[in-house]
Design a protein around this motif. Structure first.
Motif, PDB file in Angstrom:
ATOM      1  N   ALA A  48       0.841  -1.205   0.000  1.00  9.03           N
ATOM      2  CA  ALA A  48       0.000   0.000   0.000  1.00  9.03           C
ATOM      3  C   ALA A  48       0.878   1.257   0.000  1.00  9.03           C
ATOM      4  CB  ALA A  48      -0.926  -0.010   1.212  1.00  9.03           C
ATOM      5  N   ARG A  49       1.938   1.234   0.801  1.00  8.90           N
ATOM      6  CA  ARG A  49       2.813   2.417   0.851  1.00  8.90           C
ATOM      7  C   ARG A  49       3.626   2.567  -0.432  1.00  8.90           C
ATOM      8  NH1 ARG A  49       4.901   3.359   7.050  1.00  8.90           N
ATOM      9  NH2 ARG A  49       2.874   3.009   8.029  1.00  8.90           N
ATOM     10  N   ILE A  50       4.055   1.444  -1.011  1.00 10.84           N
ATOM     11  CA  ILE A  50       4.777   1.522  -2.288  1.00 10.84           C
ATOM     12  C   ILE A  50       3.852   2.175  -3.323  1.00 10.84           C
ATOM     13  CG2 ILE A  50       5.728   0.150  -4.200  1.00 10.84           C
ATOM     14  CD1 ILE A  50       6.701  -1.876  -2.018  1.00 10.84           C
ATOM     15  N   GLU A  51       2.597   1.722  -3.357  1.00 10.98           N
ATOM     16  CA  GLU A  51       1.628   2.276  -4.315  1.00 10.98           C
ATOM     17  C   GLU A  51       1.382   3.763  -4.075  1.00 10.98           C
ATOM     18  OE1 GLU A  51       0.538   1.322  -7.086  1.00 10.98           O
ATOM     19  OE2 GLU A  51       1.652  -0.537  -6.767  1.00 10.98           O
ATOM     20  N   GLN A  52       1.264   4.117  -2.801  1.00  8.39           N
ATOM     21  CA  GLN A  52       0.988   5.517  -2.474  1.00  8.39           C
ATOM     22  C   GLN A  52       2.160   6.413  -2.904  1.00  8.39           C
ATOM     23  OE1 GLN A  52       0.547   6.486   1.725  1.00  8.39           O
ATOM     24  NE2 GLN A  52      -0.959   8.044   1.236  1.00  8.39           N
ATOM     25  N   ASP A  53       3.380   5.935  -2.643  1.00 11.48           N
ATOM     26  CA  ASP A  53       4.557   6.722  -3.046  1.00 11.48           C
ATOM     27  C   ASP A  53       4.645   6.798  -4.567  1.00 11.48           C
ATOM     28  OD1 ASP A  53       5.229   7.295  -0.480  1.00 11.48           O
ATOM     29  OD2 ASP A  53       7.079   6.113  -0.420  1.00 11.48           O
ATOM     30  N   ARG A  54       4.340   5.674  -5.216  1.00 12.64           N
ATOM     31  CA  ARG A  54       4.425   5.664  -6.687  1.00 12.64           C
ATOM     32  C   ARG A  54       3.397   6.630  -7.278  1.00 12.64           C
ATOM     33  NH1 ARG A  54       6.193   0.358  -8.648  1.00 12.64           N
ATOM     34  NH2 ARG A  54       4.326  -0.460  -7.709  1.00 12.64           N
ATOM     35  N   ALA A  55       2.194   6.621  -6.708  1.00 16.66           N
ATOM     36  CA  ALA A  55       1.149   7.523  -7.220  1.00 16.66           C
ATOM     37  C   ALA A  55       1.592   8.976  -7.060  1.00 16.66           C
ATOM     38  CB  ALA A  55      -0.163   7.271  -6.475  1.00 16.66           C
ATOM     39  N   TYR A  56       2.221   9.280  -5.935  1.00 16.66           N
ATOM     40  CA  TYR A  56       2.697  10.655  -5.728  1.00 16.66           C
ATOM     41  C   TYR A  56       3.754  11.024  -6.770  1.00 16.66           C
ATOM     42  CZ  TYR A  56       4.959  14.766  -3.919  1.00 16.66           C
ATOM     43  OH  TYR A  56       5.490  16.021  -3.830  1.00 16.66           O
ATOM     44  N   VAL A  57       4.714  10.117  -6.990  1.00 19.53           N
ATOM     45  CA  VAL A  57       5.805  10.421  -7.926  1.00 19.53           C
ATOM     46  C   VAL A  57       5.258  10.568  -9.352  1.00 19.53           C
ATOM     47  CG1 VAL A  57       7.991   9.595  -8.897  1.00 19.53           C
ATOM     48  CG2 VAL A  57       7.547   9.352  -6.446  1.00 19.53           C
ATOM     49  N   HIS A  58       4.293   9.723  -9.708  1.00 16.59           N
ATOM     50  CA  HIS A  58       3.652   9.872 -11.029  1.00 16.59           C
ATOM     51  C   HIS A  58       2.948  11.219 -11.131  1.00 16.59           C
ATOM     52  CE1 HIS A  58       4.398   6.143 -13.115  1.00 16.59           C
ATOM     53  NE2 HIS A  58       4.143   5.463 -12.015  1.00 16.59           N
ATOM     54  N   ALA A  59       2.285  11.610 -10.068  1.00 23.25           N
ATOM     55  CA  ALA A  59       1.587  12.899 -10.078  1.00 23.25           C
ATOM     56  C   ALA A  59       2.592  14.034 -10.252  1.00 23.25           C
ATOM     57  CB  ALA A  59       0.786  13.082  -8.791  1.00 23.25           C
ATOM     58  N   LEU A  60       3.744  13.913  -9.601  1.00 22.62           N
ATOM     59  CA  LEU A  60       4.787  14.931  -9.772  1.00 22.62           C
ATOM     60  C   LEU A  60       5.240  14.996 -11.225  1.00 22.62           C
ATOM     61  CD1 LEU A  60       7.581  14.710  -7.039  1.00 22.62           C
ATOM     62  CD2 LEU A  60       5.966  16.578  -7.415  1.00 22.62           C
ATOM     63  N   ARG A  61       5.440  13.820 -11.810  1.00 18.99           N
ATOM     64  CA  ARG A  61       5.927  13.775 -13.195  1.00 18.99           C
ATOM     65  C   ARG A  61       4.959  14.504 -14.120  1.00 18.99           C
ATOM     66  NH1 ARG A  61       7.544   8.177 -15.737  1.00 18.99           N
ATOM     67  NH2 ARG A  61       9.650   8.951 -15.557  1.00 18.99           N
ATOM     68  N   HIS A  62       3.662  14.346 -13.874  1.00 19.86           N
ATOM     69  CA  HIS A  62       2.683  14.960 -14.758  1.00 19.86           C
ATOM     70  C   HIS A  62       2.189  16.296 -14.212  1.00 19.86           C
ATOM     71  CE1 HIS A  62       2.889  11.402 -17.144  1.00 19.86           C
ATOM     72  NE2 HIS A  62       2.663  10.653 -16.078  1.00 19.86           N
ATOM     73  N   ALA A  63       2.954  16.798 -13.215  1.00 19.17           N
ATOM     74  CA  ALA A  63       2.628  18.079 -12.611  1.00 19.17           C
ATOM     75  C   ALA A  63       1.170  18.128 -12.164  1.00 19.17           C
ATOM     76  CB  ALA A  63       2.948  19.233 -13.574  1.00 19.17           C
ATOM     77  N   GLY A  64       0.642  16.962 -11.835  1.00 19.09           N
ATOM     78  CA  GLY A  64      -0.749  16.899 -11.396  1.00 19.09           C
ATOM     79  C   GLY A  64      -0.848  17.151  -9.903  1.00 19.09           C
ATOM     80  N   VAL A  65      -2.058  17.344  -9.437  1.00 20.08           N
ATOM     81  CA  VAL A  65      -2.265  17.496  -8.008  1.00 20.08           C
ATOM     82  C   VAL A  65      -2.609  16.115  -7.461  1.00 20.08           C
ATOM     83  CG1 VAL A  65      -3.649  18.610  -6.224  1.00 20.08           C
ATOM     84  CG2 VAL A  65      -3.132  19.815  -8.353  1.00 20.08           C
ATOM     85  N   PRO A  66      -1.776  15.577  -6.615  1.00 22.21           N
ATOM     86  CA  PRO A  66      -2.064  14.243  -6.125  1.00 22.21           C
ATOM     87  C   PRO A  66      -3.183  14.263  -5.098  1.00 22.21           C
ATOM     88  CG  PRO A  66      -0.094  15.114  -5.059  1.00 22.21           C
ATOM     89  CD  PRO A  66      -0.583  16.178  -6.018  1.00 22.21           C
TER      90      PRO A  66
END
Ligand SMILES: [Zn+2]
Length: 275
Positions: free
Chosen positions: A221-239
């Motif tokens: 769950a934490r790996i997924e949460q961190d990955r989602a955040y990093v993906h959001a950063l990459r796409h300059a999205g708001v996580p």
């Protein structure tokens, strides 16, 4: 002050940033991973260990940031290790006469007086590619990667099912990227998460450098949460991210999040790449 998270693996949580110190029981004594922050806490840890008849036979710093590089004389003179890259970074950053004054400026003013810097960063780099911590105790696998800081190491205490994650997989801190030392901080972070994911089947307890201890269900769950955040950063999205939302544990994190976004946007502009 010690709390057992697995057989032979007690931990201590420091008040400052919920910093976790992990102790591993070996045959001749204990290994201390990221010893803590305030001097009195490290003395208390040393006293608790000596009351239990345990000698500190080794130390380990997960990465070259000040709050993971401290030590106190009461813990003794055991060898302290880090990865080769971690140790080289420490040597480099502490090489000039002003280094400790600079570090002191990074420490919150309310605790700086209580943080002993005299034994800061006195670590020995293990040879590059070292797979295990060299010590007489349960095998501890070094999972080195370049997310967050150069030569950052997560440690897997295989027989105990404990993953010491360093500054990854926190429930209170967002992924803090190493924006200065890697060519592609986003990819470096994602690669690190993949390495942790490869180890996840063997993990019953995850201990982040800062934050609460997680059980087996928390690892992925934490790996997924961190990955989602990093993906959001990459796409300059708001996580959709509780760690920087209104319920954030630390009110300075939304600012850090903004700075990471700005830095990455500047980098994209400079390099002309999509990230
Ligand atoms: Zn750190």
């Amino acid at each position: 002050m010690l709390r057992k998270v697995a057989e032979g693996v007690p931990i201590h949580q420091s008040e400052f940033l919920q910093t976790n110190t992990v102790v591993v029981q070996g045959r001749a004594g204990v290994l201390v991973i990221d010893p803590g922050v305030r001097g009195d806490e490290m003395v208390c840890l040393a006293n608790d260990l000596s009351d239990l008849g345990r000698t500190v036979v080794a130390g380990f710093s997960t990465h070259p940031h000040w709050d993971h590089l401290l030590w106190h004389a009461s813990l003794g003179v055991a060898p302290r290790y880090g990865t080769a890259r971690c140790a080289a970074t420490v040597r480099d950053r502490l090489s000039d006469a002003r280094a400790k004054a600079r570090i002191a400026e990074l420490i919150p003013p309310d605790i700086v007086e209580q943080v002993p810097l005299d034994m800061l960063g006195l670590i020995t780099g293990l040879p590059a590619e070292t797979k295990q911590i060299p010590w007489d105790g349960p095998q501890i696998r070094i999972i080195e990667h370049q997310a967050h800081a150069p030569g950052h190491a997560a440690l897997l205490i295989e027989e105990r099912g404990v993953l010491v994650a360093g500054d990854l997989l926190s429930d209170v801190l967002i992924p803090l990227l190493d924006l200065n030392d890697t060519a592609d901080p986003i990819e470096a972070y994602l690669a690190a998460l993949r390495l942790l994911e490869d180890a996840a089947d063997d993990v019953d307890v995850v201990v982040p450098g800062h934050g609460s201890i997680g059980g087996a269900d928390q690892v992925r769950a934490r790996i997924e949460q961190d990955r989602a955040y990093v993906h959001a950063l990459r796409h300059a999205g708001v996580p959709g991210e509780p760690r920087v939302g209104p319920s954030a544990t630390y009110d300075w994190l939304p600012g850090v999040h903004e700075r990471q976004l700005e830095h990455l946007a500047r980098r994209r502009e400079r390099d002309g790449t999509p990230g």
